[in-house]
Design a protein around this motif. Sequence first.
Motif, PDB file in Angstrom:
ATOM      1  N   GLU A 291       5.260   0.566  -6.041  1.00 48.50           N
ATOM      2  CA  GLU A 291       4.658  -0.689  -5.940  1.00 48.50           C
ATOM      3  C   GLU A 291       3.595  -0.351  -4.886  1.00 48.50           C
ATOM      4  OE1 GLU A 291       4.760  -3.242  -7.876  1.00 48.50           O
ATOM      5  OE2 GLU A 291       6.610  -2.655  -9.075  1.00 48.50           O
ATOM      6  N   PRO A 292       2.298  -0.558  -5.063  1.00 51.26           N
ATOM      7  CA  PRO A 292       1.062  -0.004  -4.142  1.00 51.26           C
ATOM      8  C   PRO A 292       1.265  -0.914  -2.854  1.00 51.26           C
ATOM      9  CG  PRO A 292       0.178  -0.045  -6.113  1.00 51.26           C
ATOM     10  CD  PRO A 292       1.676  -0.456  -6.371  1.00 51.26           C
ATOM     11  N   VAL A 293       1.489  -2.350  -3.088  1.00 52.92           N
ATOM     12  CA  VAL A 293       1.651  -3.097  -1.724  1.00 52.92           C
ATOM     13  C   VAL A 293       2.569  -2.745  -0.715  1.00 52.92           C
ATOM     14  CG1 VAL A 293       1.678  -5.342  -0.928  1.00 52.92           C
ATOM     15  CG2 VAL A 293       0.315  -4.949  -2.948  1.00 52.92           C
ATOM     16  N   ALA A 294       3.902  -2.720  -1.484  1.00 50.49           N
ATOM     17  CA  ALA A 294       5.178  -2.252  -0.850  1.00 50.49           C
ATOM     18  C   ALA A 294       4.843  -0.781  -0.028  1.00 50.49           C
ATOM     19  CB  ALA A 294       6.281  -2.123  -1.666  1.00 50.49           C
ATOM     20  N   LEU A 295       4.261   0.025  -0.895  1.00 49.33           N
ATOM     21  CA  LEU A 295       3.863   1.318  -0.554  1.00 49.33           C
ATOM     22  C   LEU A 295       3.360   1.373   0.999  1.00 49.33           C
ATOM     23  CD1 LEU A 295       4.041   4.471  -0.597  1.00 49.33           C
ATOM     24  CD2 LEU A 295       2.039   4.356  -1.906  1.00 49.33           C
ATOM     25  N   LEU A 296       2.288   0.678   0.717  1.00 45.02           N
ATOM     26  CA  LEU A 296       1.325   0.420   1.792  1.00 45.02           C
ATOM     27  C   LEU A 296       1.865   0.027   3.158  1.00 45.02           C
ATOM     28  CD1 LEU A 296      -2.203  -0.318   0.105  1.00 45.02           C
ATOM     29  CD2 LEU A 296      -1.398   1.807   0.955  1.00 45.02           C
ATOM     30  N   THR A 297       2.634  -1.261   2.883  1.00 46.99           N
ATOM     31  CA  THR A 297       3.384  -1.982   4.111  1.00 46.99           C
ATOM     32  C   THR A 297       4.511  -1.121   4.608  1.00 46.99           C
ATOM     33  OG1 THR A 297       2.914  -4.092   2.896  1.00 46.99           O
ATOM     34  CG2 THR A 297       4.730  -4.130   4.419  1.00 46.99           C
ATOM     35  N   LEU A 298       5.308  -0.311   3.860  1.00 40.52           N
ATOM     36  CA  LEU A 298       6.556   0.348   4.516  1.00 40.52           C
ATOM     37  C   LEU A 298       5.870   1.348   4.973  1.00 40.52           C
ATOM     38  CD1 LEU A 298       9.027  -0.210   1.546  1.00 40.52           C
ATOM     39  CD2 LEU A 298       9.297  -0.924   4.087  1.00 40.52           C
ATOM     40  N   VAL A 299       4.717   2.161   4.671  1.00 40.90           N
ATOM     41  CA  VAL A 299       4.278   3.266   5.329  1.00 40.90           C
ATOM     42  C   VAL A 299       3.956   2.784   7.013  1.00 40.90           C
ATOM     43  CG1 VAL A 299       2.182   4.608   5.408  1.00 40.90           C
ATOM     44  CG2 VAL A 299       3.557   4.616   3.483  1.00 40.90           C
ATOM     45  N   PHE A 300       3.249   1.915   7.051  1.00 42.67           N
ATOM     46  CA  PHE A 300       2.885   1.172   8.288  1.00 42.67           C
ATOM     47  C   PHE A 300       4.023   0.830   9.148  1.00 42.67           C
ATOM     48  CE2 PHE A 300       2.386  -2.258  11.370  1.00 42.67           C
ATOM     49  CZ  PHE A 300       1.261  -1.801  12.078  1.00 42.67           C
ATOM     50  N   VAL A 301       5.184   0.304   8.541  1.00 45.53           N
ATOM     51  CA  VAL A 301       6.134   0.106   9.209  1.00 45.53           C
ATOM     52  C   VAL A 301       7.133   1.425   9.746  1.00 45.53           C
ATOM     53  CG1 VAL A 301       8.676  -1.029   9.046  1.00 45.53           C
ATOM     54  CG2 VAL A 301       6.599  -2.080   8.287  1.00 45.53           C
TER      55      VAL A 301
END
Length: 392
Positions: A291-301
């Motif tokens: 899931e691209p949105v989840a991927l981008l968010t979790l990478v930051f976190v």
Amino acid sequence: MPLPLYLLALAVFAMGTSEFMLAGLLPDIASDLDVTVATAGILTSAFAIGMVVGAPLVAALARDWPRRSSLLGFVLAFAAAHAVGAVTTSFPVLFATRVVAALANAGFLAVALTAAATLVPADKKGRALAVLLSGTTMATIAGVPGGSVLGASFGWRATFWAVAALCLPAALGILRGIPRGRRKEEATGGPALRAELAQITRPRLILVMLLGALVNAATFASFTFLAPVVTDTAGLDELWISVVLVLFGAGSLVGVTVAGRLSDQRPGLVIAAGGPLLLLGWPALAVLADEPVALLTLVFVQGALSFALGSTLITRVLYEAAGAPTMAGSYATAALNAGAATGPLIAATTLNTAVGTLGPLWVSGFLVAAALLITFPVRTVVAGGRSAEVLR
């Protein structure tokens, strides 16, 4: 914070760009040199192994050298290694240049970490380390993604040339910002080398070095293989690799900045709050990577949590190695890069299994879990309190 500290961070930026840039270049290097991506990933471990072995060795050899001269020599050697790497067509030669660059980086970072601790009051080591590591986090924000774009546009060799060129202003900054003087004079009346080396047998120091290595292993296990997660699992275009690296770097800058404010006085808070969240984040990323949105968010976190926890533990290494004033930086460097060496090696073994490109994310979760299991019985020690009974 004093100006020389920021000039040292500039050099760390150049070196951090090199250390991390392979995360976005591995597929191209593998294709160009006719090796597998897993084999190309060994280049990251080669760099880290050179750092682990080189940090205490070079620090011991250079402990009586003039500080400015040694820092300058390490930066120039680092640049030369990248120039050779940029022109070679042999994977073994490229591997060798990574080891040489790592030795130069190890010597620089060992001296720089020690220097950073002496440029500030004794209770500000965490903030000084945060400034120094900001060079690394800025490398993940700007240097590594920029290198990825450069590599995608002009080939991976252009990125190696760019790193070599980036070392030149860093060398000029060292010449202009680091005062002359001999480290031997600064260390007059300090402990002998044998006494400093003996510090490495202290259980408290071994403990915090081990924990720092485990957390950094978790970070590098996933970071090294983010590119195939982005393109294969999430199905995004290759240029999105740079976006993911920027987000990871932005998170790491936030994490190290916040931890720098807390790691001197309240390291236990960072570990207690950040550890469980980091543990949950890696398997969450593995499950939601498509899931691209989840991927981008979790990478930051995960970038923020990894660097917050990791920098706090490395700050504890500097405190626990206070009895080794010229070698403490090398112990911190060795702990960081022991993790950076082992993490990708373990992660690479999972790429050809059923979990495929998600394997490194699961490896990161297991490594953080191991760190937390070790931490819990001796949490008072890790938090900077008095020795626990088991470590007396």
